[in-house]
Write an enzyme that holds these catalytic residues in place. Structure first.
Site, PDB file in Angstrom:
ATOM      1  N   CYS A 100       0.474   3.569   2.954  1.00  0.00           N
ATOM      2  CA  CYS A 100       0.815   2.770   4.255  1.00  0.00           C
ATOM      3  C   CYS A 100       2.510   3.022   4.203  1.00  0.00           C
ATOM      4  CB  CYS A 100       0.524   1.612   4.091  1.00  0.00           C
ATOM      5  SG  CYS A 100      -1.062   1.174   4.146  1.00  0.00           S
ATOM      6  N   CYS A 128       0.628  -1.233   0.007  1.00  0.00           N
ATOM      7  CA  CYS A 128      -0.068   0.055   0.021  1.00  0.00           C
ATOM      8  C   CYS A 128       0.909   1.090   0.092  1.00  0.00           C
ATOM      9  CB  CYS A 128      -0.875  -0.125   1.277  1.00  0.00           C
ATOM     10  SG  CYS A 128      -1.690   1.528   1.735  1.00  0.00           S
TER      11      CYS A 128
END
Length: 142
Positions: free
Chosen positions: A67, A64
Protein backbone atom coordinates in the site's frame (compact mmCIF):
# COMPACT_ATOMS: atom_id res chain seq x y z
CA UNK A 1 1.48 -5.02 58.60
CA UNK A 2 -1.71 -2.96 58.92
CA UNK A 3 0.03 0.11 57.49
CA UNK A 4 1.01 -1.82 54.39
CA UNK A 5 -2.56 -3.00 53.83
CA UNK A 6 -3.97 0.48 54.36
CA UNK A 7 -1.35 1.98 52.06
CA UNK A 8 -2.06 -0.65 49.42
CA UNK A 9 -5.81 -0.06 49.72
CA UNK A 10 -5.34 3.71 49.44
CA UNK A 11 -3.10 3.30 46.41
CA UNK A 12 -5.62 0.98 44.77
CA UNK A 13 -8.39 3.52 45.39
CA UNK A 14 -6.29 6.28 43.84
CA UNK A 15 -5.50 4.12 40.82
CA UNK A 16 -9.18 3.26 40.36
CA UNK A 17 -10.16 6.93 40.65
CA UNK A 18 -7.47 7.87 38.12
CA UNK A 19 -8.60 5.17 35.72
CA UNK A 20 -12.22 6.27 35.98
CA UNK A 21 -11.28 9.80 35.01
CA UNK A 22 -9.10 8.72 32.14
CA UNK A 23 -11.72 6.33 30.80
CA UNK A 24 -14.20 9.20 30.61
CA UNK A 25 -11.65 11.20 28.65
CA UNK A 26 -10.94 8.21 26.39
CA UNK A 27 -14.65 7.70 25.84
CA UNK A 28 -15.12 11.26 24.67
CA UNK A 29 -11.97 11.01 22.50
CA UNK A 30 -13.33 7.76 21.05
CA UNK A 31 -16.68 9.41 20.36
CA UNK A 32 -14.93 12.28 18.54
CA UNK A 33 -12.82 9.80 16.58
CA UNK A 34 -15.90 7.73 15.68
CA UNK A 35 -17.68 10.90 14.53
CA UNK A 36 -14.66 11.84 12.39
CA UNK A 37 -14.59 8.34 10.87
CA UNK A 38 -18.32 8.57 10.15
CA UNK A 39 -17.80 11.94 8.45
CA UNK A 40 -14.90 10.57 6.37
CA UNK A 41 -17.01 7.54 5.41
CA UNK A 42 -19.82 9.80 4.24
CA UNK A 43 -17.41 11.98 2.26
CA UNK A 44 -15.70 9.00 0.59
CA UNK A 45 -19.05 7.33 0.01
CA UNK A 46 -20.37 10.58 -1.51
CA UNK A 47 -17.46 10.73 -3.94
CA UNK A 48 -17.99 7.06 -4.74
CA UNK A 49 -21.69 7.53 -5.44
CA UNK A 50 -20.92 9.14 -8.76
CA UNK A 51 -20.73 12.86 -9.38
CA UNK A 52 -20.25 12.89 -13.12
CA UNK A 53 -16.76 11.39 -13.27
CA UNK A 54 -15.50 7.86 -12.69
CA UNK A 55 -13.82 7.06 -9.37
CA UNK A 56 -10.95 4.79 -8.38
CA UNK A 57 -10.91 3.95 -4.69
CA UNK A 58 -7.64 2.74 -3.17
CA UNK A 59 -8.39 0.65 -0.08
CA UNK A 60 -5.16 0.54 1.91
CA UNK A 61 -3.49 0.91 5.33
CA UNK A 62 -0.38 2.66 6.61
CA UNK A 63 1.14 -0.59 7.94
CA UNK A 64 0.87 -2.36 4.55
CA UNK A 65 4.14 -2.29 2.51
CA UNK A 66 2.49 -2.74 -0.94
CA UNK A 67 0.00 0.00 0.00
CA UNK A 68 2.84 2.37 0.86
CA UNK A 69 4.51 1.47 -2.44
CA UNK A 70 1.28 2.22 -4.35
CA UNK A 71 0.61 5.55 -2.60
CA UNK A 72 2.91 7.80 -4.70
CA UNK A 73 1.82 6.08 -7.93
CA UNK A 74 -1.84 6.58 -7.04
CA UNK A 75 -1.26 10.23 -6.08
CA UNK A 76 0.62 10.99 -9.33
CA UNK A 77 -2.14 9.40 -11.40
CA UNK A 78 -4.69 11.46 -9.48
CA UNK A 79 -2.88 14.61 -10.60
CA UNK A 80 -2.56 13.35 -14.18
CA UNK A 81 -6.25 12.48 -14.49
CA UNK A 82 -7.55 15.47 -12.47
CA UNK A 83 -11.06 16.39 -13.62
CA UNK A 84 -11.42 13.14 -15.59
CA UNK A 85 -11.21 10.52 -12.84
CA UNK A 86 -11.44 11.01 -9.06
CA UNK A 87 -8.81 9.12 -7.06
CA UNK A 88 -9.91 8.40 -3.49
CA UNK A 89 -7.77 6.76 -0.81
CA UNK A 90 -9.63 4.83 1.88
CA UNK A 91 -7.74 3.78 5.01
CA UNK A 92 -9.36 0.48 5.99
CA UNK A 93 -8.32 0.96 9.63
CA UNK A 94 -10.08 4.30 10.04
CA UNK A 95 -12.99 3.52 7.67
CA UNK A 96 -13.90 -0.12 8.31
CA UNK A 97 -17.57 0.42 7.42
CA UNK A 98 -16.68 1.55 3.92
CA UNK A 99 -14.22 -1.32 3.51
CA UNK A 100 -16.95 -3.71 4.63
CA UNK A 101 -19.48 -2.15 2.24
CA UNK A 102 -17.14 -2.87 -0.67
CA UNK A 103 -16.25 -6.32 0.72
CA UNK A 104 -12.51 -5.62 0.93
CA UNK A 105 -10.64 -8.71 2.09
CA UNK A 106 -7.09 -7.91 0.89
CA UNK A 107 -5.16 -4.70 0.49
CA UNK A 108 -4.26 -2.80 -1.51
CA UNK A 109 -7.46 -3.10 -3.52
CA UNK A 110 -8.41 -0.67 -6.26
CA UNK A 111 -12.15 -0.43 -6.93
CA UNK A 112 -13.14 1.25 -10.19
CA UNK A 113 -16.55 2.92 -10.14
CA UNK A 114 -18.45 4.32 -13.11
CA UNK A 115 -19.62 7.93 -13.09
CA UNK A 116 -22.95 6.54 -11.84
CA UNK A 117 -21.24 4.92 -8.85
CA UNK A 118 -21.45 1.32 -10.05
CA UNK A 119 -18.45 -0.96 -9.52
CA UNK A 120 -17.06 -1.97 -12.90
CA UNK A 121 -13.60 -3.34 -12.10
CA UNK A 122 -11.41 -4.37 -9.17
CA UNK A 123 -7.74 -5.21 -8.74
CA UNK A 124 -5.90 -6.59 -5.71
CA UNK A 125 -2.23 -6.03 -4.97
CA UNK A 126 0.33 -3.50 -6.13
CA UNK A 127 -0.17 -2.12 -9.63
CA UNK A 128 2.24 -0.03 -11.68
CA UNK A 129 1.17 3.28 -13.17
CA UNK A 130 1.08 1.70 -16.64
CA UNK A 131 -1.16 -1.14 -15.43
CA UNK A 132 -3.58 1.31 -13.80
CA UNK A 133 -3.59 3.50 -16.94
CA UNK A 134 -4.38 0.40 -19.00
CA UNK A 135 -7.29 -0.40 -16.65
CA UNK A 136 -8.53 3.18 -16.96
CA UNK A 137 -8.41 2.98 -20.77
CA UNK A 138 -10.19 -0.39 -20.75
CA UNK A 139 -12.95 0.42 -18.28
CA UNK A 140 -13.59 4.16 -18.52
CA UNK A 141 -14.79 5.78 -21.70
CA UNK A 142 -13.14 9.19 -22.11
Amino acid sequence: MKKIIVTFAAAAALIMAGCAGSSEKKTSENEVQQENVKEHNEQADGVASGKGVPVIMDFSAEWCPPCRQLKPVFHALGEEYKGKVDFVTVNVDSMPELAEKYKISSIPTLVFLSSEGEEIHRTVGFRTADEIKSDISSHFKN
